[in-house]
Design a protein around this motif. Structure first.
Motif, PDB file in Angstrom:
ATOM      1  N   ASP A 181       0.853  -1.188   0.000  1.00 27.65           N
ATOM      2  CA  ASP A 181       0.000   0.000   0.000  1.00 27.65           C
ATOM      3  C   ASP A 181       0.892   1.243   0.000  1.00 27.65           C
ATOM      4  OD1 ASP A 181      -1.954   1.914   0.245  1.00 27.65           O
ATOM      5  OD2 ASP A 181      -2.609   1.341   2.248  1.00 27.65           O
ATOM      6  N   LEU A 182       1.343   1.645  -1.183  1.00 28.28           N
ATOM      7  CA  LEU A 182       2.275   2.766  -1.296  1.00 28.28           C
ATOM      8  C   LEU A 182       1.643   4.074  -0.809  1.00 28.28           C
ATOM      9  CD1 LEU A 182       3.905   1.974  -4.772  1.00 28.28           C
ATOM     10  CD2 LEU A 182       4.938   1.723  -2.505  1.00 28.28           C
ATOM     11  N   TRP A 183       0.398   4.319  -1.192  1.00 29.76           N
ATOM     12  CA  TRP A 183      -0.283   5.542  -0.768  1.00 29.76           C
ATOM     13  C   TRP A 183      -0.478   5.558   0.753  1.00 29.76           C
ATOM     14  CZ3 TRP A 183      -0.903  10.047  -2.977  1.00 29.76           C
ATOM     15  CH2 TRP A 183      -0.881  10.153  -4.374  1.00 29.76           C
ATOM     16  N   GLY A 184      -0.844   4.412   1.316  1.00 30.27           N
ATOM     17  CA  GLY A 184      -1.021   4.324   2.759  1.00 30.27           C
ATOM     18  C   GLY A 184       0.273   4.599   3.502  1.00 30.27           C
ATOM     19  N   THR A 229       0.233  16.349  -0.572  1.00 34.79           N
ATOM     20  CA  THR A 229       0.462  14.897  -0.480  1.00 34.79           C
ATOM     21  C   THR A 229       0.080  14.202  -1.780  1.00 34.79           C
ATOM     22  OG1 THR A 229       0.013  14.974   1.911  1.00 34.79           O
ATOM     23  CG2 THR A 229      -0.066  12.816   0.849  1.00 34.79           C
ATOM     24  N   ILE A 230      -1.024  14.637  -2.368  1.00 33.27           N
ATOM     25  CA  ILE A 230      -1.456  14.056  -3.650  1.00 33.27           C
ATOM     26  C   ILE A 230      -0.407  14.330  -4.725  1.00 33.27           C
ATOM     27  CG2 ILE A 230      -3.155  14.255  -5.513  1.00 33.27           C
ATOM     28  CD1 ILE A 230      -5.279  14.759  -3.359  1.00 33.27           C
ATOM     29  N   ILE A 231       0.068  15.569  -4.784  1.00 36.33           N
ATOM     30  CA  ILE A 231       1.085  15.928  -5.785  1.00 36.33           C
ATOM     31  C   ILE A 231       2.359  15.110  -5.583  1.00 36.33           C
ATOM     32  CG2 ILE A 231       2.607  17.784  -6.594  1.00 36.33           C
ATOM     33  CD1 ILE A 231       0.314  19.734  -5.973  1.00 36.33           C
ATOM     34  N   LEU A 232       2.762  14.944  -4.325  1.00 42.87           N
ATOM     35  CA  LEU A 232       3.973  14.167  -4.031  1.00 42.87           C
ATOM     36  C   LEU A 232       3.789  12.713  -4.425  1.00 42.87           C
ATOM     37  CD1 LEU A 232       6.773  13.844  -2.820  1.00 42.87           C
ATOM     38  CD2 LEU A 232       5.717  13.619  -0.563  1.00 42.87           C
ATOM     39  N   GLY A 233       2.639  12.122  -4.084  1.00 49.13           N
ATOM     40  CA  GLY A 233       2.390  10.723  -4.416  1.00 49.13           C
ATOM     41  C   GLY A 233       2.390  10.470  -5.916  1.00 49.13           C
ATOM     42  N   ILE A 234       1.776  11.376  -6.648  1.00 48.00           N
ATOM     43  CA  ILE A 234       1.755  11.246  -8.116  1.00 48.00           C
ATOM     44  C   ILE A 234       3.168  11.395  -8.676  1.00 48.00           C
ATOM     45  CG2 ILE A 234       0.939  12.328 -10.241  1.00 48.00           C
ATOM     46  CD1 ILE A 234      -1.660  12.994  -8.768  1.00 48.00           C
ATOM     47  N   ALA A 269      -2.719   6.295  -9.758  1.00 52.47           N
ATOM     48  CA  ALA A 269      -3.854   7.222  -9.681  1.00 52.47           C
ATOM     49  C   ALA A 269      -4.940   6.766  -8.719  1.00 52.47           C
ATOM     50  CB  ALA A 269      -4.448   7.415 -11.084  1.00 52.47           C
ATOM     51  N   ASN A 270      -4.743   5.591  -8.121  1.00 48.26           N
ATOM     52  CA  ASN A 270      -5.745   5.061  -7.190  1.00 48.26           C
ATOM     53  C   ASN A 270      -5.531   5.673  -5.799  1.00 48.26           C
ATOM     54  OD1 ASN A 270      -7.878   3.525  -6.246  1.00 48.26           O
ATOM     55  ND2 ASN A 270      -6.606   1.714  -5.872  1.00 48.26           N
ATOM     56  N   ILE A 271      -5.846   6.944  -5.673  1.00 48.14           N
ATOM     57  CA  ILE A 271      -5.576   7.697  -4.444  1.00 48.14           C
ATOM     58  C   ILE A 271      -6.682   7.443  -3.417  1.00 48.14           C
ATOM     59  CG2 ILE A 271      -5.147   9.990  -3.475  1.00 48.14           C
ATOM     60  CD1 ILE A 271      -4.501  10.878  -6.393  1.00 48.14           C
TER      61      ILE A 271
END
Length: 236
Positions: free
Chosen positions: A50-53, A124-129, A135-137
Motif C-alpha cells: 500500500d504505497l499511498w497508505g 500529499t497528492i502531488i507528491l504521491g503522483i 492514480a488510485n488515491i
C-alpha cells in the motif's frame, strides 16, 4: 461576525501569518519528498502492499507536531496584532461584544489551520503522483489523516487562543505550546484520557473518531470558558 472576520483577514493581510499557513504543509511535504527521494527503494519495499497508505502514514507522523507548533505560533501572532499596538481598548470600544471579538480571533485561527490542512492534502497528492504511486488515491483516508489530527487538537487551539489573547507577554503562550508539542511526541503511550494523545488518533478502542470527538467536545468546552473569562476581563 461576518464584519469581524473580514476585519481580521484585513489585519493579517500584510503579516507573515498567511506565509506561515503555506509554510507548514509545504515543509511537511518537502521533508517527505526528501525522505522518499533518499530512501525510495527501501521505503517502497516497506510499503509495497500500500504505497499511498505508507506515504500518508509518513506525512501524518510529521503533520501532528507541525499542527501543534503551528497553532501555537498562529494564535500568538494573531493576538499580538492588538498587543503590539495597544489596540484592545480601541477594538473593544466598538459596538461589538467582547465575546464576538474573542470568537472572531478563535474562528480565524481555526480557518487558517483548516486551510493549512487542505494544502497538506493537495501537497500529499502531488507528491504521491510525482513518486509514481498510481492514480488510485485513497482520498477518504487521506482526508481523515490530514484533518482528524487537527480536529483532535481543538483543546490546544482553544487553550492557546485564550493564553495568547489574555497575556501581553507572548513568551508564556509560546513556551506552553512548544513544551506541549515536545511532550506530545511521546504521548502515544499515555492513557487515553490525556489530550496530548488525541491528535495521534491512537486509543484502546482502535477508533480514531473517538479521539476526534473527545478533541472537539473538550475544545468547545475550553473555548466556552475562555469566552466567558474574556467577557468579564478588564482588558488594558
Amino acid at each position: 461576525m461576518t464584519r469581524i472576520m473580514l476585519s481580521e483577514f484585513i489585519k493579517i493581510k500584510r503579516k507573515l501569518i498567511l506565509f506561515l499557513v503555506v509554510l507548514g504543509p509545504l515543509g511537511v511535504v518537502g521533508l517527505q519528498a526528501v525522505n522518499f527521494g533518499l530512501r525510495y527503494d527501501w521505503l517502497t519495499s516497506q510499503y509495497k502492499e500500500d504505497l499511498w497508505g505508507g506515504l500518508i502514514g509518513e506525512v501524518t507522523m510529521l503533520s501532528v507536531p507541525t499542527i501543534l507548533i503551528g497553532l501555537t505560533i498562529l494564535t500568538s501572532m494573531i493576538a499580538n496584532i492588538e498587543h503590539q499596538t495597544n489596540a484592545w481598548k480601541q477594538l473593544l470600544s466598538l459596538p461589538v461584544s467582547k465575546m464576538k471579538v474573542f470568537a472572531g480571533k478563535a474562528l480565524l485561527s481555526f480557518v487558517l489551520l483548516f486551510m493549512a490542512c487542505l494544502l497538506l492534502v493537495v501537497g500529499t497528492i502531488i507528491l504521491g503522483i510525482s513518486l509514481k504511486f498510481g492514480a488510485n488515491i485513497p482520498i477518504l483516508y487521506l482526508l481523515k489523516m490530514c484533518f482528524f489530527p487537527f480536529l483532535a487538537a481543538m483543546p490546544f487551539l482553544a487553550l492557546q487562543t485564550w493564553l495568547a489573547i489574555s497575556m501581553k507577554n507572548q513568551a508564556i503562550p509560546l513556551t506552553t505550546g512548544i513544551l506541549g508539542t515536545i511532550v506530545s511526541m511521546y504521548a502515544t503511550g499515555f492513557p487515553d484520557w490525556m489530550p496530548l494523545k488525541w491528535p495521534w488518533l491512537v486509543n484502546e478502542w482502535e477508533k480514531p473518531i473517538y479521539s476526534v470527538l473527545l478533541g472537539i467536545v473538550t475544545g468547545l468546552g475550553i473555548n466556552l470558558l475562555s469566552l466567558i473569562d474574556f467577557s468579564r476581563r478588564d482588558v488594558k
